[in-house]
Design an enzyme around this catalytic site. Sequence first.
Site, PDB file in Angstrom:
ATOM      1  CG  HIS A 477      72.063  60.676  10.191  1.00 46.06           C
ATOM      2  ND1 HIS A 477      71.640  60.617  11.494  1.00 46.06           N
ATOM      3  CD2 HIS A 477      72.571  61.931  10.022  1.00 46.06           C
ATOM      4  CE1 HIS A 477      71.868  61.779  12.088  1.00 46.06           C
ATOM      5  NE2 HIS A 477      72.441  62.589  11.213  1.00 46.06           N
ATOM      6  CD  GLU A 478      74.472  63.371   7.089  1.00 42.11           C
ATOM      7  OE1 GLU A 478      73.860  64.442   6.887  1.00 42.11           O
ATOM      8  OE2 GLU A 478      75.079  63.130   8.145  1.00 42.11           O
ATOM      9  CG  HIS A 481      70.120  65.915   8.467  1.00 38.38           C
ATOM     10  ND1 HIS A 481      69.478  66.539   9.499  1.00 38.38           N
ATOM     11  CD2 HIS A 481      71.226  65.310   9.009  1.00 38.38           C
ATOM     12  CE1 HIS A 481      70.154  66.339  10.631  1.00 38.38           C
ATOM     13  NE2 HIS A 481      71.203  65.597  10.359  1.00 38.38           N
TER      14      HIS A 481
END
Length: 693
Positions: A477-478, A481
């Site tokens: 997820h990170e 980003h």
Amino acid sequence: MSDTTAVIDAQTNPLLVAWETPHQTPPFDAIRPEHFLPAFERAFADHSAEITAITHDPAEPDFANTITALERSGKLLSKVAAVFYDLVSAHSNPAILEIDKDVSLRMARHWNPIMMNAVLFGRIALLYDNRKDLKLTGEEQRLLERTYTRFRRAGAGLSDDDKVRMAEINEKLAQLGTTFSHHVLGDEQDWVLELGEDDRAGLSESFVAAAKAAAEERGMPGKAIVTLSRSSVEPFLQSSARRDLREKVFKAFTARGDNGNSNDNNAVIGEILALREQAARIMGFPNFAAYRLEDSMAKTPEAVRGLLERVWKPARAKALADRDQLQAMITAEGGNFKLEAWDWRYYAEKLRQAKANFDDAAIKPYLSLDNMIAAAFDCATRLFGITFAERKDIPVWHPDVRVWEIKAADGSHKALFYGDYFARSSKRSGAWMTSLRDQQKLDGDTAPLIINVCNFAKGADGQPSLLSPDDARTLFHEFGHGLHGILSNVTYPSLSGTAVFTDFVELPSQLYEHWQERPEVLQTFARHYQTGEPLPQDLLDRFLAARRFNQGFATVEFVSSALIDLEFHTQPASASKDVRAFEKAEMEKIGMPPEIALRHRPTQFGHIFSGDHYAAGYYSYMWSEVMDADAFGAFEEAGNIFDPTVAKRLHDSVYSSGGSLDPEAAYVAFRGREPEPDALLRRRGLLDVPAAA
């Protein structure tokens, strides 16, 4: 400060001299807390002078002398602030936190007169009103629109009296947001649970090793501790056979900021909400949510509530059905007690083992941190052609931080990526992406410096860090980003990378999670940390089959937090003066199962109270999930999760475009249509759940 001191300081302060490091990275090894205030003072002065030059320009306003000039202003301030806030969040100390209190107020006092400058706004508004005649490129048009909107929403068009009041509100909110986050960090630093030999029943070897590493980090060598980091609390609640200790850990975790001590956040929340309500009314909105959501994909509180309630009903029904099964399991085991919130994860894990023959402890040895990093990088290489090579010559803020150089397919330098993965007491909880420098091309190509920060448990005695499936998903997820920042390809800094609507910014991150759980990825990178053996097919099948397990709980935990965020910001601030009573009433109103806690209780809800980025916006994760669940379908329909044609559309329309495109247009450009709302319910296994009473 004398002029002589200022000259000496400017010559010796590492924040104020040219960085001779590789790729002009911050020289963290030379930066000390005492360097920050002089650097901020210089940066504020430089930026103010640049703004004055724009407002006093006698030439007729045009795009170059107003909008482009604004984009070029404040470079030193951006540079200093990026380094400072990285340390505040990822590696603070008492000196840094004390400076943060001062800087938060100074920052508000610096920006207020800029964002409410009538002359500057007049120049911007003149260009905006005549934008159709300016022959701008698409990106220039978007930048002009976003700049005008940003100034208008900051109060640049208000009366002088209202500007004064808005400035006062902004200053106070900046201070309160800083206080809120410091309070949560304080409670997290002040509490540990030491685990004696008799306290470890049910805990895996990897958990105990991580608990020993956490104790070592806190200066307690030879001991094992549970901390209030989520990566410590959740696996403990899931596996500890000691119900009394589960209760103790759960209550400490959910009481952060709500202990009646010097770190208590109840009064802070009341002040924040009252000030936000005042600000919204000054701006002409009935409440803060209406103000906040005007500049989002959702547009209105009603649209947000509609999505959340659509998901809430089947999720709650599923959670209640699961609750009954968990209670039946307790009874069958001879347990003479009612299921409580500190029991849910423990018995849900038991039920998952019984039903799906799968538990996290079985797969964790195959999910080492290094292998999951390699998996995230490999997926990016296969999708976007970028490559990664670790660098040991880049200064970092903590010895655990690692840095990789990223190159484009043609071998040219693309970015540097910093990974700061382990929990420590100097770091706030959670996981996030930020940057030390954003990509732009205004004055030549500027390569970004992108950061991922996580709070994974560190392995002890030289053992690798082993991730749970949730941890591995967080890493992807990170990094999603991170890719949004790494792949950015825009001209103007204000449109770079993640500079998009909050309810669109989670699309690149949540979409990237899909690759982590794909068999094609796990078969290659999920390998036993001791033997190197690949993940057995049988265990892989059971893991994939168990993915939707406990989705009622996970969805209820999230949506309830999103709903209370919305209620805090739509109801009058006076209604939530007693935060605990408000929380209790709202949970009763939606029929919150008492056996499930909010994912973020108000007094620790940093997303919405440590600043306003996600205030009335926590729903964004769910809004983006509608898109990400639908978006991954494009790869599935192509029959290849690395399909080059689909990947190119994804790169061009989503990951590289930053804020240069309207988000709805960006999504349609990628997918060919608007998202299909039921994709979210289908992904979570909630499509055909019968309604609960």
